[in-house]
Design a protein around this motif. Structure first.
Motif, short mmCIF file in Angstrom:
data_model
loop_
_atom_site.label_atom_id
_atom_site.label_comp_id
_atom_site.label_asym_id
_atom_site.label_seq_id
_atom_site.Cartn_x
_atom_site.Cartn_y
_atom_site.Cartn_z
N ALA A 1 0.72 -1.04 0.12
CA ALA A 1 -0.25 -0.14 0.05
C ALA A 1 0.81 1.18 -0.08
O ALA A 1 1.91 1.33 0.74
N ASP A 2 0.44 2.36 -0.79
CA ASP A 2 1.05 3.44 -0.73
C ASP A 2 0.11 4.52 -0.02
O ASP A 2 0.19 5.56 0.03
N GLN A 3 -1.01 3.68 0.16
CA GLN A 3 -2.12 4.57 1.04
C GLN A 3 -2.96 3.58 1.85
O GLN A 3 -3.58 2.54 1.21
N LEU A 4 -3.26 3.95 3.09
CA LEU A 4 -4.14 2.82 3.77
C LEU A 4 -5.48 3.59 3.79
O LEU A 4 -5.57 4.72 4.33
N LEU A 5 -6.58 3.05 3.31
CA LEU A 5 -7.82 3.69 3.45
C LEU A 5 -8.68 2.84 4.79
O LEU A 5 -8.79 1.42 4.79
N ALA B 1 -4.83 11.20 10.14
CA ALA B 1 -5.64 10.62 9.01
C ALA B 1 -6.22 11.87 8.34
O ALA B 1 -6.55 12.97 8.84
N GLU B 2 -6.40 11.52 6.98
CA GLU B 2 -7.13 12.41 6.13
C GLU B 2 -8.37 12.09 5.92
O GLU B 2 -8.81 11.00 5.48
N ALA C 1 -7.85 8.28 5.13
CA ALA C 1 -6.30 7.83 4.34
C ALA C 1 -5.37 8.26 5.41
O ALA C 1 -5.40 9.04 6.06
N VAL C 2 -4.47 7.03 5.48
CA VAL C 2 -3.58 7.39 6.43
C VAL C 2 -2.23 6.94 5.67
O VAL C 2 -2.15 5.92 4.67
N ASP C 3 -1.09 7.54 5.80
CA ASP C 3 0.07 7.35 5.07
C ASP C 3 0.63 6.01 5.84
O ASP C 3 0.66 5.95 7.09
N PRO C 4 1.18 5.01 4.91
CA PRO C 4 1.71 3.82 5.41
C PRO C 4 2.60 4.00 6.54
O PRO C 4 2.80 3.05 7.51
#
Lengths: 375, 335
Positions: free
Chosen positions: B123-127, B170-171, B141-144
């Motif tokens: 993942a380059d982004q965790l949802l 988190a975004e 969205a979270v940065d791994p």
């Protein structure tokens, strides 16, 4: 998006389903007919068959010019699955409705169609099926019943066995050898035989439940006129294959124990995971069976898919019995006044034949495998 | 349409031949193949206006039939669906959904934990599916880099990770009107059902080919009745799985239609049950050859056996399906 025609067709099918359901409930209640497992084999009523015909629910795909309602094979599917789920007394007209009507529509001459189809559509003309023989069960191509040319007609010699309700039927669709052939599948032909003709002898075969569903039918030089040959001389094998696809893929191959399963769920609130797994199997088999019915409606002969439906469906019917025993144990009793105990008894006593009738499952698997692997 | 899709996918994947050395999966090649599929816009098939569910399932099936691990089915059917549920476009190359359940606090930080999250190591982004302070289902969205990832591999060598987020920045992406976690479970179960069917069809093809060509005792295996019985049982299981997936997809346009629907439970239960039987029968038909590293069979069968447990196994969905049946079984079945 669902197109409008699909939506209309679906609404019409649902309306038909509701009408059949209400009819079966009402008719069975008023005549005191119990729901039975395997009703399409074991439970019959001339009045019920006639009442279905009067409503356009027998011989449904027969067109108006031959006295039928001219409905689609999917509409027929809705009707027969409702009747099977209700455990309704449909055995008398079952075989005429299921395979003889369609066989006449495919291969029958105009005269043959005029002669038989109106009665089938009225639910009054009953047919027995003459495929198995004393020395030819699963090995259908080994039939020894012979029809020889005799003047302007034929002379039929031989014996058929396991013919459901031949003693109640008017006619039998007989597979017989007409011509010698290197290939065992060649040289076979089908005949429409009046069971009241001289030389026809019908002997009962009592089954383990003490009842008479099956018969041995002996043809001792039975004289047939020329109009009795169905379809093309020598094409009996391929004609029979189309019939067997109808015979093996229908809802009776997975709904024989549905009256028991319905009764079980009315009686218990237990909803274990095993039941869910079984219901998923039911829904999948039903989807397969419906897609085979659609293919048949298009005039195809889905032999392999039909064999798969029968193999999976009849094994499913057996699993229903075991789940019922597990979830709501009672002593199975054919004479019981308790519906569940009686349905369980019926389901148990017919356990061995579900995977035999219509071609043993092992033979069907052989067909499936050899078709796939070309062996 | 699905035939054309399968051909196009196969043409792309041919450029990244796996297993050439010792039959093992080369992860770098796998990433390159995924990039090529992304560059060919195959990851956008399930986005609104670009394709429909049937196409997305066809792409997932085509990639799966290839037999090597790929995140494409998850991206198409799970990631895209989760993003669509909150009305946000995909902005990253490989966003992976963490089913949670997570909690989002008032300051925009999320805490969540999930085990065996497929493809999380890529993942380059965790949802992350989380509840906001007001209890609403939210996707963030979270940065791994913010997450604690313990990576591992499934039985068939596909990467997964245990994921832990502790007050991670988190975004906020959006709030869903429905139960988002349930929706992700549904999408995941559909993905695994479709993938299982693709693998089952491949297992069937390999088995048919093997019994046709393998000669023992002077005859092809297919000439033996015992072998025929096994093969037919295998074919029956695959046919049932096909029917189960077909009845689930029907004319469904949006996975949301399948949430809580018996059709979805049926698909996952029946494909999982078919996996058990088909894997057993196929290996029995292949003899020991099928478990050799270089042979294709085990790549499908191990995947099949693994996917049974992902997004709810037969017993999980069986419990739900059974519970949905009331006292009138026939009305339930035909309704």
């Amino acid at each position: 998006m669902i197109d409008v025609r699909t939506a209309v067709r679906r609404a019409a099918a649902e309306e038909l389903r509701a009408r059949v359901r209400a009819f079966a409930e009402r008719e069975m209640a008023s005549s005191g007919a119990d729901a039975h497992c395997d009703a399409w084999m074991t439970s019959y009523s001339a009045e019920f068959s006639r009442a279905l015909g009067a409503r356009g629910w027998a011989g449904m795909t027969i067109p108006a010019e031959y006295g039928g309602p001219g409905r689609t094979s999917m509409e027929r599917y809705v009707v027969i699955e409702e009747l099977l789920a209700a455990g309704a007394p449909v055995a008398l007209h079952w075989f005429a409705d299921r395979q003889v009507g369609p066989a006449l529509l495919r291969h029958g001459s105009p005269a043959q169609r005029r002669r038989y189809l109106p009665g089938i559509a009225r639910g009054e003309c009953y047919f027995a099926i003459g495929m198995s023989e004393p020395d030819s069960g699963s090995d259908l191509a080994a039939v020894r019943t012979r029809a020889r040319r005799d003047g302007g007609g034929w002379r039929l010699e031989g014996a058929k066995t396991w013919s459901s309700h031949a003693h109640l039927a008017h006619h039998m669709l007989v597979l017989a050898r007409t011509d010698p052939a290197e290939d065992r599948r060649a040289g076979l032909s089908q005949f429409l035989v009046d069971l009241r003709l001289d030389g026809v002898q019908i002997r009962p075969i009592t089954t383990q439940d003490g009842r008479r569903h099956f018969n041995e039918v002996v043809f001792d030089g039975v004289r047939l006129d020329d109009g009795c040959l169905l379809g093309t001389r020598g094409q009996g094998w391929s004609q029979v294959m189309a019939e067997l696809a109808l015979e093996r893929s229908g809802p009776e191959r997975f709904l024989s124990t549905m009256p028991l399963l319905r009764c079980l769920l009315r009686r218990t609130e237990a909803r274990p995971k095993e039941l869910g797994v079984l219901l998923a199997e039911l829904r999948s088999i039903r989807a397969m069976s419906q897609s085979v019915a659609e293919a048949l409606g298009r005039g195809e002969t889905p032999t392999v898919a039909a064999a798969v439906v029968k193999d999976l469906g009849t094994r499913f019917e057996g699993k229903v019995v075991e789940l019922a025993r597990d979830l709501l144990p009672v002593v199975p009793d054919l004479a019981s006044g308790d519906e569940y105990a009686r349905l369980l008894a019926e389901a148990v006593v017919h356990s061995p034949d579900r995977t035999l009738r219509g071609g043993t499952n092992e033979i069907l698997r052989g067909i499936v495998a050899r078709t796939a692997a070309g062996a | 349409m699905s035939g054309e899709i399968a051909d196009a996918i196969a043409a792309i994947l041919r450029n990244f031949p796996q297993g050439s050395a010792d039959g093992s999966w080369d992860e770098t090649l796998g990433r390159a193949a995924t990039d090529a599929l992304r560059d060919g816009d195959w990851l956008d098939v399930s986005l609104p206006d670009l394709g429909d569910l049937a196409d997305a399932v066809a792409v997932a099936a085509a990639v799966t039939a290839h037999g090597w691990p790929s995140p494409v089915p998850d991206l198409l059917l799970i990631t895209n669906s989760a993003l669509a549920a909150v009305g946000v476009p995909r902005s990253h190359r490989c966003p992976i959904v963490v089913p949670g359940p997570g909690r989002l606090d008032g300051t925009g930080r999320v805490t969540a934990a999930a085990e065996h999250v497929a493809w999380a190591p890529w993942a380059d982004q965790l949802l992350v599916v989380a509840q906001d302070p007001r209890g609403r289902p939210t996707l963030v969205a979270v940065d791994p880099g913010q997450a604690e990832l313990r990576p591992g591999h499934t039985l068939h060598g596909s990467p997964w990770a245990h994921v832990r987020l502790e007050n991670a920045a988190a975004e906020y992406l959006g709030t869903a009107t429905d139960d988002l976690a349930e929706f992700v479970t549904t999408a995941g179960a559909l993905a695994r059902s479709a993938q299982s069917l693709a693998a089952l069809e491949r297992v069937r093809a390999l088995s048919v080919e093997h019994v046709r060509t393998r000669v023992q005792f002077g005859r092809p295996l297919a000439a033996f009745q015992a072998v025929q019985q096994h093969l037919a049982a295998l074919i029956g299981e695959v046919a049932a799985a096909e029917a189960a997936v077909a009845q689930a997809l029907g004319d469904v346009r949006d996975i949301r239609e399948l949430v809580g629907d018996p059709r979805l439970s049926t698909a996952k239960i029946r494909t999982s049950a078919a996996a058990t039987e088909a894997a057993r029968l196929a290996h029995q038909l292949h003899g020991a050859i099928g478990i050799a590293r270089e042979h294709e069979l085990h790549r499908h069968t191990l995947a099949l056996l693994t996917w049974r447990e992902e997004f709810g196994n037969e017993r999980f969905w069986g419990g739900r399906l059974a519970a949905s049946a009331g006292p009138d079984l026939w009305a339930w079945l035909t309704g």
